[in-house]
Design an enzyme around this catalytic site. Structure first.
Site, PDB file in Angstrom:
ATOM      1  N   ASP A 160      -3.449  -3.312   1.412  1.00 52.15           N
ATOM      2  CA  ASP A 160      -2.624  -2.461   0.565  1.00 52.15           C
ATOM      3  C   ASP A 160      -2.057  -1.279   1.367  1.00 52.15           C
ATOM      4  O   ASP A 160      -2.668  -0.827   2.331  1.00 52.15           O
ATOM      5  CB  ASP A 160      -3.482  -1.948  -0.603  1.00 52.15           C
ATOM      6  CG  ASP A 160      -2.633  -1.488  -1.778  1.00 52.15           C
ATOM      7  OD1 ASP A 160      -1.399  -1.694  -1.753  1.00 52.15           O
ATOM      8  OD2 ASP A 160      -3.207  -0.912  -2.717  1.00 52.15           O
TER       9      ASP A 160
ATOM     10  N   GLY B 279       3.989  -0.542   1.362  1.00 56.60           N
ATOM     11  CA  GLY B 279       5.160   0.129   0.775  1.00 56.60           C
ATOM     12  C   GLY B 279       5.121   1.619   1.053  1.00 56.60           C
ATOM     13  O   GLY B 279       6.117   2.212   1.492  1.00 56.60           O
TER      14      GLY B 279
ATOM     15  N   ARG C 127      10.820  -0.903   1.959  1.00 56.66           N
ATOM     16  CA  ARG C 127       9.468  -1.446   1.803  1.00 56.66           C
ATOM     17  C   ARG C 127       9.240  -2.671   2.676  1.00 56.66           C
ATOM     18  O   ARG C 127       8.144  -2.898   3.187  1.00 56.66           O
ATOM     19  CB  ARG C 127       9.206  -1.798   0.333  1.00 56.66           C
ATOM     20  CG  ARG C 127       9.127  -0.577  -0.571  1.00 56.66           C
ATOM     21  CD  ARG C 127       8.984  -0.998  -2.028  1.00 56.66           C
ATOM     22  NE  ARG C 127       7.778  -1.774  -2.242  1.00 56.66           N
ATOM     23  CZ  ARG C 127       6.564  -1.248  -2.432  1.00 56.66           C
ATOM     24  NH1 ARG C 127       6.381   0.048  -2.434  1.00 56.66           N
ATOM     25  NH2 ARG C 127       5.524  -2.042  -2.629  1.00 56.66           N
TER      26      ARG C 127
ATOM     27  N   HIS D 209       6.051  -4.243   5.139  1.00 60.33           N
ATOM     28  CA  HIS D 209       5.436  -5.576   5.180  1.00 60.33           C
ATOM     29  C   HIS D 209       5.512  -6.151   6.602  1.00 60.33           C
ATOM     30  O   HIS D 209       4.579  -6.816   7.047  1.00 60.33           O
ATOM     31  CB  HIS D 209       6.124  -6.504   4.170  1.00 60.33           C
ATOM     32  CG  HIS D 209       5.957  -6.055   2.746  1.00 60.33           C
ATOM     33  ND1 HIS D 209       4.744  -5.637   2.240  1.00 60.33           N
ATOM     34  CD2 HIS D 209       6.840  -5.941   1.706  1.00 60.33           C
ATOM     35  CE1 HIS D 209       4.889  -5.291   0.959  1.00 60.33           C
ATOM     36  NE2 HIS D 209       6.155  -5.464   0.616  1.00 60.33           N
TER      37      HIS D 209
ATOM     38  N   SER E 178       0.045 -11.801  -4.248  1.00 59.19           N
ATOM     39  CA  SER E 178      -0.661 -12.057  -5.501  1.00 59.19           C
ATOM     40  C   SER E 178       0.289 -12.708  -6.506  1.00 59.19           C
ATOM     41  O   SER E 178       1.499 -12.466  -6.472  1.00 59.19           O
ATOM     42  CB  SER E 178      -1.156 -10.703  -6.020  1.00 59.19           C
ATOM     43  OG  SER E 178      -1.109 -10.657  -7.400  1.00 59.19           O
TER      44      SER E 178
ATOM     45  N   LEU F 200     -12.192 -19.515  14.358  1.00 56.20           N
ATOM     46  CA  LEU F 200     -12.047 -18.619  13.204  1.00 56.20           C
ATOM     47  C   LEU F 200     -11.359 -19.397  12.083  1.00 56.20           C
ATOM     48  O   LEU F 200     -10.385 -20.113  12.338  1.00 56.20           O
ATOM     49  CB  LEU F 200     -11.169 -17.410  13.580  1.00 56.20           C
ATOM     50  CG  LEU F 200     -10.833 -16.436  12.458  1.00 56.20           C
ATOM     51  CD1 LEU F 200     -12.057 -15.582  12.100  1.00 56.20           C
ATOM     52  CD2 LEU F 200      -9.679 -15.497  12.855  1.00 56.20           C
TER      53      LEU F 200
ATOM     54  N   ARG G  33     -10.621  -3.032   1.424  1.00 55.92           N
ATOM     55  CA  ARG G  33      -9.330  -2.731   0.813  1.00 55.92           C
ATOM     56  C   ARG G  33      -8.777  -1.477   1.460  1.00 55.92           C
ATOM     57  O   ARG G  33      -9.439  -0.433   1.483  1.00 55.92           O
ATOM     58  CB  ARG G  33      -9.432  -2.520  -0.700  1.00 55.92           C
ATOM     59  CG  ARG G  33      -8.045  -2.239  -1.302  1.00 55.92           C
ATOM     60  CD  ARG G  33      -7.999  -2.299  -2.802  1.00 55.92           C
ATOM     61  NE  ARG G  33      -6.607  -2.185  -3.246  1.00 55.92           N
ATOM     62  CZ  ARG G  33      -6.097  -2.811  -4.289  1.00 55.92           C
ATOM     63  NH1 ARG G  33      -6.850  -3.584  -5.026  1.00 55.92           N
ATOM     64  NH2 ARG G  33      -4.825  -2.656  -4.608  1.00 55.92           N
TER      65      ARG G  33
ATOM     66  N   SER H 191      -8.139  -6.328  -8.013  1.00 57.55           N
ATOM     67  CA  SER H 191      -6.801  -6.878  -8.263  1.00 57.55           C
ATOM     68  C   SER H 191      -6.776  -8.412  -8.316  1.00 57.55           C
ATOM     69  O   SER H 191      -5.907  -9.043  -7.713  1.00 57.55           O
ATOM     70  CB  SER H 191      -5.809  -6.374  -7.196  1.00 57.55           C
ATOM     71  OG  SER H 191      -5.770  -4.979  -7.177  1.00 57.55           O
TER      72      SER H 191
END
Ligand code: FPP
Length: 217
Positions: free
Chosen positions: A13, A16, A26, A30, A58, A124, A152, A160
């Site tokens: 998170d 933005g 924004r 990302h 999401s 991994l 987070r 979330s």
């Protein structure tokens, strides 16, 4: 067979806000977030992480403006295509979790390509959650392995709808650091703190022993 090791999950998170604070759109946040993903994927195995699950998109993110969702999905496609050779070379097995039926064709193809190219990786396991809702996954019985450590970034302290089932006994680590500023040093700090936690899974403190002498569960 993937070597065991910690399963770390991350809610990435703050992209933005990172961009807005720099006067950037924004989508630039990302893009910077994708660079952070690369750093974390590279640094994870040396920290004892065997599985990494990242929340990239999401199912609720469809509510965002089309300009942002399309930029994000294009970025994911570019990342998967661009990183596939490196993942093969480094033994990173990539899998996607989430709904596949609502994704753009190019992204679906990129996912299928990277999953098949990296299927034998053992260094991994990298799970990327796209169009993911944990409640929906639970209804369908889709699961990944239990999470050991949930990170987070960006200052919020909530799940979330991410890995609700798998986080039943996870340790949580929250940081105000925004995801694009997250790197191996932050990941190492989270893993270090995790190492100091006493995981009891509902049992007694390590020193206490069974409640009734001689009786164990
Ligand atoms: C939340 O930040 C982040 C997302 C919705 C997208 C996460 C995507 C990436 C880190 C980029 C690419 C990922 C991979 C796996 C290559 P936000 O936009 O809600 O931030 P804000 O709370 O500051 O607005």
């Amino acid at each position: 067979m993937i070597q065991r090791g910690l399963h770390v999950a991350a809610i990435m998170d703050g992209n933005g806000r990172w961009a807005t604070a720099r006067g950037l759109p924004r989508r630039a946040g990302h893009r910077a977030g994708a660079r952070a993903v690369r750093r974390v994927v590279e640094g994870a195995p040396a920290l004892g992480i065997g599985e990494l699950t990242l929340f990239a998109f999401s199912s609720d993110n469809w509510q965002r403006p089309l300009t942002e969702t399309s930029a994000l999905l294009r970025l994911l496609e570019g990342y998967l295509r661009g990183e596939a050779p490196r993942c093969v070379a480094e033994g990173v097995r990539v899998r996607m979790i989430g709904r596949r039926d609502r994704l753009p064709a190019g992204l679906s193809a990129a996912i299928a390509g990277v999953e098949s190219a990296t299927a034998t990786g053992t260094h991994l396991a990298l799970n990327i959650a796209i169009d993911y809702s944990s409640r929906r996954a639970m209804e369908l019985g889709e699961r990944v392995r239990d999470v050991d450590l949930l990170i987070r970034t960006g200052g919020e302290q909530r799940l979330s709808d991410f890995l609700l089932w798998e986080c039943a006994w996870a340790e949580f680590w929250f940081t105000p650091v925004r995801w694009p500023d997250f790197g191996v040093a932050e990941l190492a700090a989270a893993v270090r703190e995790y190492g100091c936690r006493e995981r009891r899974f509902g049992g007694p403190p390590a020193a206490a022993g069974p409640a009734v002498p001689g009786v164990s569960a």
